[in-house]
Design a protein around this motif. Sequence first.
Motif, PDB file in Angstrom:
ATOM      1  N   ARG A 170       0.842  -1.196   0.000  1.00 51.15           N
ATOM      2  CA  ARG A 170       0.000   0.000   0.000  1.00 51.15           C
ATOM      3  C   ARG A 170       0.880   1.249   0.000  1.00 51.15           C
ATOM      4  N   GLY A 171       0.469   2.172  -0.842  1.00 54.90           N
ATOM      5  CA  GLY A 171       1.244   3.401  -0.987  1.00 54.90           C
ATOM      6  C   GLY A 171       2.238   3.339  -2.128  1.00 54.90           C
ATOM      7  N   TRP A 172       2.489   2.140  -2.639  1.00 60.41           N
ATOM      8  CA  TRP A 172       3.434   1.959  -3.737  1.00 60.41           C
ATOM      9  C   TRP A 172       2.773   1.313  -4.953  1.00 60.41           C
ATOM     10  N   ASP A 173       1.858   0.364  -4.686  1.00 63.23           N
ATOM     11  CA  ASP A 173       1.219  -0.377  -5.777  1.00 63.23           C
ATOM     12  C   ASP A 173       0.068   0.453  -6.332  1.00 63.23           C
ATOM     13  N   PRO A 174       0.130   0.841  -7.622  1.00 59.55           N
ATOM     14  CA  PRO A 174      -0.938   1.697  -8.163  1.00 59.55           C
ATOM     15  C   PRO A 174      -2.268   0.971  -8.357  1.00 59.55           C
ATOM     16  N   ASP A 175      -2.263  -0.363  -8.266  1.00 56.68           N
ATOM     17  CA  ASP A 175      -3.484  -1.106  -8.578  1.00 56.68           C
ATOM     18  C   ASP A 175      -4.189  -1.669  -7.345  1.00 56.68           C
ATOM     19  N   MET A 176      -3.865  -1.187  -6.185  1.00 62.46           N
ATOM     20  CA  MET A 176      -4.459  -1.775  -4.992  1.00 62.46           C
ATOM     21  C   MET A 176      -5.921  -1.417  -4.863  1.00 62.46           C
ATOM     22  N   LEU A 177      -6.665  -2.353  -4.310  1.00 63.56           N
ATOM     23  CA  LEU A 177      -8.059  -2.075  -3.981  1.00 63.56           C
ATOM     24  C   LEU A 177      -8.098  -1.102  -2.803  1.00 63.56           C
ATOM     25  N   PRO A 178      -9.234  -0.408  -2.647  1.00 68.49           N
ATOM     26  CA  PRO A 178      -9.307   0.557  -1.545  1.00 68.49           C
ATOM     27  C   PRO A 178      -9.060  -0.097  -0.193  1.00 68.49           C
ATOM     28  N   GLU A 179      -8.419   0.656   0.694  1.00 67.47           N
ATOM     29  CA  GLU A 179      -8.173   0.148   2.041  1.00 67.47           C
ATOM     30  C   GLU A 179      -9.489   0.105   2.800  1.00 67.47           C
ATOM     31  N   ASN A 180      -9.643  -0.946   3.624  1.00 68.74           N
ATOM     32  CA  ASN A 180     -10.898  -1.104   4.384  1.00 68.74           C
ATOM     33  C   ASN A 180     -12.097  -0.932   3.462  1.00 68.74           C
ATOM     34  N   MET A 181     -12.091  -1.699   2.405  1.00 69.22           N
ATOM     35  CA  MET A 181     -13.103  -1.546   1.346  1.00 69.22           C
ATOM     36  C   MET A 181     -14.506  -1.753   1.898  1.00 69.22           C
ATOM     37  N   THR A 182     -15.387  -0.817   1.585  1.00 73.35           N
ATOM     38  CA  THR A 182     -16.795  -0.951   1.960  1.00 73.35           C
ATOM     39  C   THR A 182     -17.554  -1.534   0.783  1.00 73.35           C
ATOM     40  N   LEU A 183     -18.817  -1.829   1.013  1.00 72.61           N
ATOM     41  CA  LEU A 183     -19.645  -2.365  -0.065  1.00 72.61           C
ATOM     42  C   LEU A 183     -19.777  -1.326  -1.178  1.00 72.61           C
ATOM     43  N   ARG A 184     -19.874  -0.076  -0.759  1.00 77.33           N
ATOM     44  CA  ARG A 184     -19.967   1.020  -1.741  1.00 77.33           C
ATOM     45  C   ARG A 184     -18.687   1.063  -2.577  1.00 77.33           C
ATOM     46  N   ASP A 185     -17.534   0.925  -1.905  1.00 83.03           N
ATOM     47  CA  ASP A 185     -16.255   0.905  -2.632  1.00 83.03           C
ATOM     48  C   ASP A 185     -16.240  -0.240  -3.649  1.00 83.03           C
ATOM     49  N   TYR A 186     -16.709  -1.407  -3.210  1.00 79.06           N
ATOM     50  CA  TYR A 186     -16.713  -2.593  -4.078  1.00 79.06           C
ATOM     51  C   TYR A 186     -17.577  -2.339  -5.315  1.00 79.06           C
ATOM     52  N   VAL A 187     -18.779  -1.829  -5.079  1.00 77.74           N
ATOM     53  CA  VAL A 187     -19.701  -1.590  -6.194  1.00 77.74           C
ATOM     54  C   VAL A 187     -19.121  -0.555  -7.151  1.00 77.74           C
ATOM     55  N   LEU A 188     -18.583   0.533  -6.593  1.00 77.72           N
ATOM     56  CA  LEU A 188     -18.013   1.575  -7.457  1.00 77.72           C
ATOM     57  C   LEU A 188     -16.807   1.037  -8.230  1.00 77.72           C
ATOM     58  N   PHE A 189     -16.017   0.181  -7.569  1.00 79.26           N
ATOM     59  CA  PHE A 189     -14.868  -0.405  -8.251  1.00 79.26           C
ATOM     60  C   PHE A 189     -15.330  -1.274  -9.413  1.00 79.26           C
ATOM     61  N   VAL A 190     -16.325  -2.143  -9.138  1.00 80.73           N
ATOM     62  CA  VAL A 190     -16.806  -3.042 -10.192  1.00 80.73           C
ATOM     63  C   VAL A 190     -17.450  -2.247 -11.329  1.00 80.73           C
ATOM     64  N   LEU A 191     -18.142  -1.183 -10.991  1.00 79.57           N
ATOM     65  CA  LEU A 191     -18.760  -0.374 -12.048  1.00 79.57           C
ATOM     66  C   LEU A 191     -17.709   0.314 -12.918  1.00 79.57           C
ATOM     67  N   GLY A 192     -16.495   0.403 -12.385  1.00 80.60           N
ATOM     68  CA  GLY A 192     -15.411   0.961 -13.199  1.00 80.60           C
ATOM     69  C   GLY A 192     -15.137   2.431 -12.953  1.00 80.60           C
ATOM     70  N   THR A 193     -15.680   2.984 -11.873  1.00 83.27           N
ATOM     71  CA  THR A 193     -15.489   4.430 -11.658  1.00 83.27           C
ATOM     72  C   THR A 193     -14.011   4.755 -11.456  1.00 83.27           C
ATOM     73  N   THR A 194     -13.322   3.919 -10.657  1.00 84.64           N
ATOM     74  CA  THR A 194     -11.883   4.163 -10.423  1.00 84.64           C
ATOM     75  C   THR A 194     -11.127   4.053 -11.733  1.00 84.64           C
ATOM     76  N   PHE A 195     -11.419   3.024 -12.500  1.00 81.20           N
ATOM     77  CA  PHE A 195     -10.732   2.758 -13.759  1.00 81.20           C
ATOM     78  C   PHE A 195     -10.915   3.917 -14.723  1.00 81.20           C
ATOM     79  N   TRP A 196     -12.168   4.337 -14.922  1.00 82.21           N
ATOM     80  CA  TRP A 196     -12.420   5.385 -15.919  1.00 82.21           C
ATOM     81  C   TRP A 196     -11.905   6.741 -15.462  1.00 82.21           C
ATOM     82  N   ARG A 197     -12.027   7.011 -14.161  1.00 85.04           N
ATOM     83  CA  ARG A 197     -11.515   8.291 -13.673  1.00 85.04           C
ATOM     84  C   ARG A 197     -10.016   8.378 -13.938  1.00 85.04           C
TER      85      ARG A 197
END
Lengths: 326, 103
Positions: free
Chosen positions: A123-150
């Motif tokens: 963490r802090g070095w790997d650009p592809d890490m999932l959010p820390e302490n991922m919530t359900l909202r984080d999971y859904v937003l990740f799967v929807l691709g918001t992080t990727f497209w942003r």
Amino acid sequence: MSVEAVQAFGQKEVLTKKEYKPYIVRTNRHGLVRFAIHAGALMASGAAVYASLGTWWIVPSMACHAILMAFLFAPVHECSHRTAFRNRTLNEAVYWIVCLVYMVPPTFFRYAHATHHTYTQVRGWDPDMLPENMTLRDYVLFVLGTTFWRRNFRWLLFHPFGRIDPKQRYYLPDSEIPKVIREARIIMLIYAGVAAAAVYYGSWAPLIYWIVPRFVGEPYMRWLRISEHGDCEESPDLRRNTRTTMTNRLVRCFFWEMPYHAEHHLCPLVPFHALSRLHEKIRDKLHPVGDGYLAVNRQVVGNILSPGSGAMGLDESGRTAGQRSA
Amino acid sequence: MSDWLDVANADDIDEDDVIQVEVEGQVLAIYRLEDGFYATDGICSHAEACLADGFVMDGFIECPLHQGRFEIKTGKARSAPATEDLRTYELKIEGSRILVRLD
């Protein structure tokens, strides 16, 4: 933390260099066949979309086309490692084409992905890490691709103007910045040209066969990719911080064998077509190994909803049910 | 100019292979190609992987971590993510011993 302390390790612990060598042989044939299958399937699904316009059949045909479009991440990834083809010119030509369709800048992605390999799951070095302490909202937003497209839109829109995110500068040597900027400008010109041609000719084709499926299909790819490192150990140990996920031949085909993800991270010189053989060699030294993408994602969501509910059916030594019974 | 330093036995390196040696605090890679032996820096100039863990392919050394390539005979970085050249070192064979000069 020192750079040495966070750099990924583990390959020497599973394989000697002599054992590794037979797996790194590259060919043109394997890449050409796989690319032909992928491109052919995309053309077929595109034809299905065309044939089903104005009917309800558009739904399954667009879904199929979108998923195949999302799977273009696989040749992007393989070409970024230069393991898709033995011939480097061929590799780079295919790389550019798939990057344009998939909408990632080739050079910048190569460096970003190299950084992911250097610092996997740190963490802090790997650009592809999932959010820390991922919530359900984080999971859904990740799967929807918001992080990727942003992230991708920032690359595509800001890089032509020389604006590289200061938090991502460490991916790149200074000497490559002019190339990244120049490349971003070329990509922007190509996309602008496609848009201008579509407007000029009054054609919806780029939207129907490229843009819409590109966005519609990405959540499937995000969902698959969660299993690569999700709920894996946050450490530089590649035997524990990366997951190989067992899956069917169809997914492995269009994913260019990337489900063998631990093998890939441990031995990134091994081309896609040798990963299954490598898996047979080192499977007992890997954990975790996922029993399918649905099972892994179910476990990830389960851990989000009930923290500490345990990794996916792993026993104390980190083996799945399949490994225990083997 | 520094002295010649004995670093390895020629028989320790297979053809189209590479080993790592440490001499006077410097890590070097010693290669054996079809036409002879060569020496470069032993650490990749991109992300500091050990080049001896990589593989010799067609006169290039490919970094095991990110597949950056360097031309063995000249040390030149030939493909990203490697951009900074490796230093090369003078090398000679005496009997079966490999000697290099650091300066």
